[in-house]
Design an enzyme around this catalytic site. Sequence first.
Site, short mmCIF file in Angstrom:
data_model
loop_
_atom_site.label_atom_id
_atom_site.label_comp_id
_atom_site.label_asym_id
_atom_site.label_seq_id
_atom_site.Cartn_x
_atom_site.Cartn_y
_atom_site.Cartn_z
N LYS A 26 0.78 -1.24 -0.07
CA LYS A 26 -0.04 0.04 -0.04
C LYS A 26 0.81 1.23 0.09
O LYS A 26 0.79 2.16 -0.65
CB LYS A 26 -0.75 -0.04 1.26
CG LYS A 26 -2.19 -1.10 0.99
CD LYS A 26 -2.44 -1.17 2.40
CE LYS A 26 -3.77 -2.34 2.05
NZ LYS A 26 -4.53 -2.78 3.52
N GLN A 66 -4.58 -1.48 9.53
CA GLN A 66 -4.58 -2.62 8.82
C GLN A 66 -5.11 -3.75 9.86
O GLN A 66 -5.02 -3.70 11.05
CB GLN A 66 -3.11 -3.10 8.67
CG GLN A 66 -2.86 -4.44 7.74
CD GLN A 66 -3.41 -4.30 6.57
OE1 GLN A 66 -3.24 -3.38 5.73
NE2 GLN A 66 -4.36 -5.38 6.05
N ASP A 107 -11.10 3.18 3.73
CA ASP A 107 -11.50 1.48 3.74
C ASP A 107 -12.96 1.67 3.58
O ASP A 107 -13.55 0.64 3.32
CB ASP A 107 -10.96 0.89 5.05
CG ASP A 107 -9.79 -0.12 4.59
OD1 ASP A 107 -9.74 -0.26 3.40
OD2 ASP A 107 -9.16 -0.38 5.51
#
Length: 289
Positions: free
Chosen positions: A54, A98, A121
């Site tokens: 990422k 994460q 997200d």
Amino acid sequence: MSARIIDGKAFAAALRVRVGQAASHFTARIGRKPGLAVVLVGEDPASSVYVRSKGKATVAAGMESIEHRLPADTDQATLTALIDRLNADEAVDGILVQLPLPRHIDERAVLTRIDPDKDVDGFHPVNAGRLATGIDGLVPCTPLGCLMLLRDIHPHLAGLEAVVIGRSNIVGKPMAALLLQESCTVTTVHSRTRDVMAHVRMADIVVAAVGIPGFVRRDWIKPGATVIDVGINRTETGLVGDVDPAVAEVAGAITPVPGGVGPMTIAVLMRNTLVAACRRAGLPAPDAL
Ligand code: NAD
């Protein structure tokens, strides 16, 4: 006849180029790069790999990558304080924590602490609510990536029968909401559905997000249907999807595993970060994204 193979890798690469161009316009206009902060707690090897890729993708798109790696024994209060700092930091447009978090951390409390307008997200309940009610927000990356691939195949999605297999908050539920927004007739099937096959057989579009290798069988598929395989299952024979490869003999179009949905997820994360940056700066998000 065998199905058209949907090249998610190529689609994702093109999306990343468009995001890169939009990011450089943003930087020229605003005087700073869009910024994505990624928080990793602990040393889970798979999570470390995801965070590294990422970060690389963020830099490659001309955006600022801010990485916070915290030890596995980090307590809730320390993590919450970091989220609060990132929420208040003007240079941070997107925040991603994460998952999975270590067991002693309350995951829901952490995810709901993130400013919804920086929640790239799309997991915050405010963004789930926006998606459900048709308000612009931030949409989870994997299902939005699936929708982009589907729109490419079906410029007119309205009226098509879509079956989503799986009802997770990360994939299944937002996928069904997106397809409903496109005016598909949407059915969600899940572990308690009595006859999954009977539903899948009727579908013009099948999205499989189950986590069981080869779950969707050839004889379930209506000839010509489009099949999106979200599954990423590590087996002795390597990485396989939720769809039996023999489905390609009857489907009209299908995503491969790997190289289908997988590459879309990070590309859409880049897109979400850019969109969040534009909104925060009061700029319209580029149409092409
Ligand atoms: P999950 O375990 O949270 O959800 C699985 C869903 O499948 C559940 O809702 C469950 O009801 C349903 N299910 C289980 N058994 C079933 C059965 N027998 N019949 C019908 N439905 C059944 O998983 P998830 O997070 O939604 O992920 C699903 C798959 O997608 C996994 O393989 C995961 O690795 C993969 N995934 C891929 C990406 C990507 O970037 N491509 C992103 C997220 C998840």
